[in-house]
Motif scaffolding. Structure first.
Motif, mmCIF file in Angstrom:
data_model
loop_
_atom_site.group_PDB
_atom_site.id
_atom_site.type_symbol
_atom_site.label_atom_id
_atom_site.label_comp_id
_atom_site.label_asym_id
_atom_site.label_seq_id
_atom_site.Cartn_x
_atom_site.Cartn_y
_atom_site.Cartn_z
ATOM 1 N N PRO A 11 -1.580 24.653 -15.476
ATOM 2 C CA PRO A 11 -2.780 23.883 -15.802
ATOM 3 C C PRO A 11 -2.845 23.371 -17.238
ATOM 4 C CG PRO A 11 -3.373 25.801 -14.522
ATOM 5 C CD PRO A 11 -1.904 25.911 -14.838
ATOM 6 N N LEU A 12 -2.232 24.066 -18.189
ATOM 7 C CA LEU A 12 -2.228 23.626 -19.570
ATOM 8 C C LEU A 12 -1.628 22.230 -19.709
ATOM 9 C CD1 LEU A 12 -2.636 24.314 -22.582
ATOM 10 C CD2 LEU A 12 -0.348 25.299 -22.554
ATOM 11 N N ALA A 13 -0.695 21.885 -18.826
ATOM 12 C CA ALA A 13 -0.011 20.609 -18.907
ATOM 13 C C ALA A 13 -0.844 19.453 -18.360
ATOM 14 C CB ALA A 13 1.327 20.680 -18.173
ATOM 15 N N ALA A 14 -1.949 19.742 -17.688
ATOM 16 C CA ALA A 14 -2.788 18.689 -17.124
ATOM 17 C C ALA A 14 -3.609 18.041 -18.233
ATOM 18 C CB ALA A 14 -3.713 19.255 -16.061
ATOM 19 N N SER A 15 -3.668 16.722 -18.215
ATOM 20 C CA SER A 15 -4.473 16.008 -19.203
ATOM 21 C C SER A 15 -5.959 16.152 -18.864
ATOM 22 C CB SER A 15 -4.089 14.533 -19.224
ATOM 23 O OG SER A 15 -4.534 13.897 -18.032
ATOM 24 N N ARG A 16 -6.809 15.813 -19.809
ATOM 25 C CA ARG A 16 -8.254 15.865 -19.547
ATOM 26 C C ARG A 16 -8.624 14.917 -18.415
ATOM 27 N NH1 ARG A 16 -10.921 15.391 -25.372
ATOM 28 N NH2 ARG A 16 -11.276 13.367 -24.449
ATOM 29 N N LEU A 23 -11.828 17.476 -10.600
ATOM 30 C CA LEU A 23 -13.223 17.868 -10.377
ATOM 31 C C LEU A 23 -13.916 16.909 -9.411
ATOM 32 C CD1 LEU A 23 -14.396 18.813 -13.992
ATOM 33 C CD2 LEU A 23 -13.817 20.371 -12.115
ATOM 34 N N VAL A 24 -13.661 15.616 -9.584
ATOM 35 C CA VAL A 24 -14.237 14.621 -8.682
ATOM 36 C C VAL A 24 -13.708 14.836 -7.271
ATOM 37 C CG1 VAL A 24 -14.379 12.147 -8.136
ATOM 38 C CG2 VAL A 24 -14.649 12.926 -10.513
ATOM 39 N N GLN A 25 -12.409 15.044 -7.142
ATOM 40 C CA GLN A 25 -11.807 15.254 -5.825
ATOM 41 C C GLN A 25 -12.370 16.500 -5.151
ATOM 42 O OE1 GLN A 25 -9.866 13.113 -4.216
ATOM 43 N NE2 GLN A 25 -9.897 14.468 -2.452
ATOM 44 N N ASP A 26 -12.552 17.568 -5.917
ATOM 45 C CA ASP A 26 -13.136 18.798 -5.359
ATOM 46 C C ASP A 26 -14.534 18.536 -4.819
ATOM 47 O OD1 ASP A 26 -10.849 20.157 -6.094
ATOM 48 O OD2 ASP A 26 -11.759 21.113 -7.857
ATOM 49 N N VAL A 80 -17.773 5.097 -8.339
ATOM 50 C CA VAL A 80 -17.068 5.225 -9.613
ATOM 51 C C VAL A 80 -17.790 6.265 -10.463
ATOM 52 C CG1 VAL A 80 -16.270 4.026 -11.677
ATOM 53 C CG2 VAL A 80 -16.414 2.792 -9.507
ATOM 54 N N ILE A 81 -17.027 7.207 -11.003
ATOM 55 C CA ILE A 81 -17.561 8.211 -11.918
ATOM 56 C C ILE A 81 -16.951 7.919 -13.285
ATOM 57 C CG2 ILE A 81 -17.844 10.680 -12.392
ATOM 58 C CD1 ILE A 81 -19.040 9.714 -9.689
ATOM 59 N N TYR A 82 -17.796 7.868 -14.318
ATOM 60 C CA TYR A 82 -17.343 7.547 -15.668
ATOM 61 C C TYR A 82 -17.073 8.837 -16.452
ATOM 62 C CZ TYR A 82 -19.054 3.025 -14.234
ATOM 63 O OH TYR A 82 -19.266 1.860 -13.549
ATOM 64 N N ARG A 83 -15.811 9.044 -16.745
ATOM 65 C CA ARG A 83 -15.351 10.304 -17.330
ATOM 66 C C ARG A 83 -15.960 10.604 -18.697
ATOM 67 N NH1 ARG A 83 -11.184 11.957 -20.764
ATOM 68 N NH2 ARG A 83 -10.366 9.844 -20.930
ATOM 69 N N ASP A 94 -17.314 24.670 -16.302
ATOM 70 C CA ASP A 94 -18.305 24.930 -15.251
ATOM 71 C C ASP A 94 -19.456 23.939 -15.298
ATOM 72 O OD1 ASP A 94 -16.773 27.032 -14.355
ATOM 73 O OD2 ASP A 94 -17.953 28.559 -15.399
ATOM 74 N N GLU A 95 -19.959 23.679 -16.498
ATOM 75 C CA GLU A 95 -21.049 22.707 -16.643
ATOM 76 C C GLU A 95 -20.576 21.308 -16.267
ATOM 77 O OE1 GLU A 95 -23.809 20.993 -20.224
ATOM 78 O OE2 GLU A 95 -23.356 23.139 -20.250
ATOM 79 N N ARG A 96 -19.339 20.973 -16.645
ATOM 80 C CA ARG A 96 -18.777 19.663 -16.303
ATOM 81 C C ARG A 96 -18.614 19.525 -14.787
ATOM 82 N NH1 ARG A 96 -14.683 19.568 -19.767
ATOM 83 N NH2 ARG A 96 -16.186 18.837 -21.282
ATOM 84 N N ALA A 97 -18.130 20.576 -14.128
ATOM 85 C CA ALA A 97 -17.958 20.537 -12.671
ATOM 86 C C ALA A 97 -19.304 20.346 -11.980
ATOM 87 C CB ALA A 97 -17.285 21.814 -12.180
#
Length: 126
Positions: A11-16, A23-26, A80-83, A94-97
């Motif tokens: 997971p460390l290798a995943a970009s923001r 999170l959107v896909q989940d 569309v979700i604006y990151r 958690d708050e972001r999710a």
């Protein structure tokens, strides 16, 4: 020795941006169990909303966290979700999710002409 700090599967290798898209896909997968017709809607992540109004009605004081585009000319409906606006308004994963899910629910409700509570009965619960 030069190279990546962690292998790509860590997971460390995943970009923001990738983490946010996950999170959107989940959130979408969670809603698709209740609303199978969501499989026909494209869910997109953009960094920021457009200011020229080409993507929909303009905005003035508040930066939108998401938006919808109805189906037309053979193209599927889009949510569309604006990151960046979502990231700025949330602290921690958690708050972001939770905020991402709330925005996805609101946009799906708008697209389907329903209330957010109908789309997800747990909407608004802390």
């Amino acid at each position: 020795m030069r190279g990546p700090i962690a292998p790509p599967q860590v997971p460390l290798a995943a970009s923001r941006a990738e983490t946010f898209a996950d999170l959107v896909q989940d959130s979408v997968e969670r809603l698709e169990r209740r609303w199978p017709q969501l499989a026909d809607i494209d869910f997109l992540v953009h960094d920021v909303p457009r200011m020229d109004g080409a993507a929909g009605p303009g905005w003035d004081e508040t930066v939108p966290l998401g938006g919808t585009v109805t189906a037309r000319d053979g193209r599927p409906a889009r949510v569309v979700i604006y990151r960046r606006p979502v990231e700025i308004r949330s602290k921690g994963r958690d708050e972001r999710a939770a905020l991402v899910h709330e925005v996805v629910v609101e946009q799906v409700a708008d697209l389907l002409g329903l209330t957010p509570e109908t789309v997800d009965p747990r909407y608004g619960e802390d």
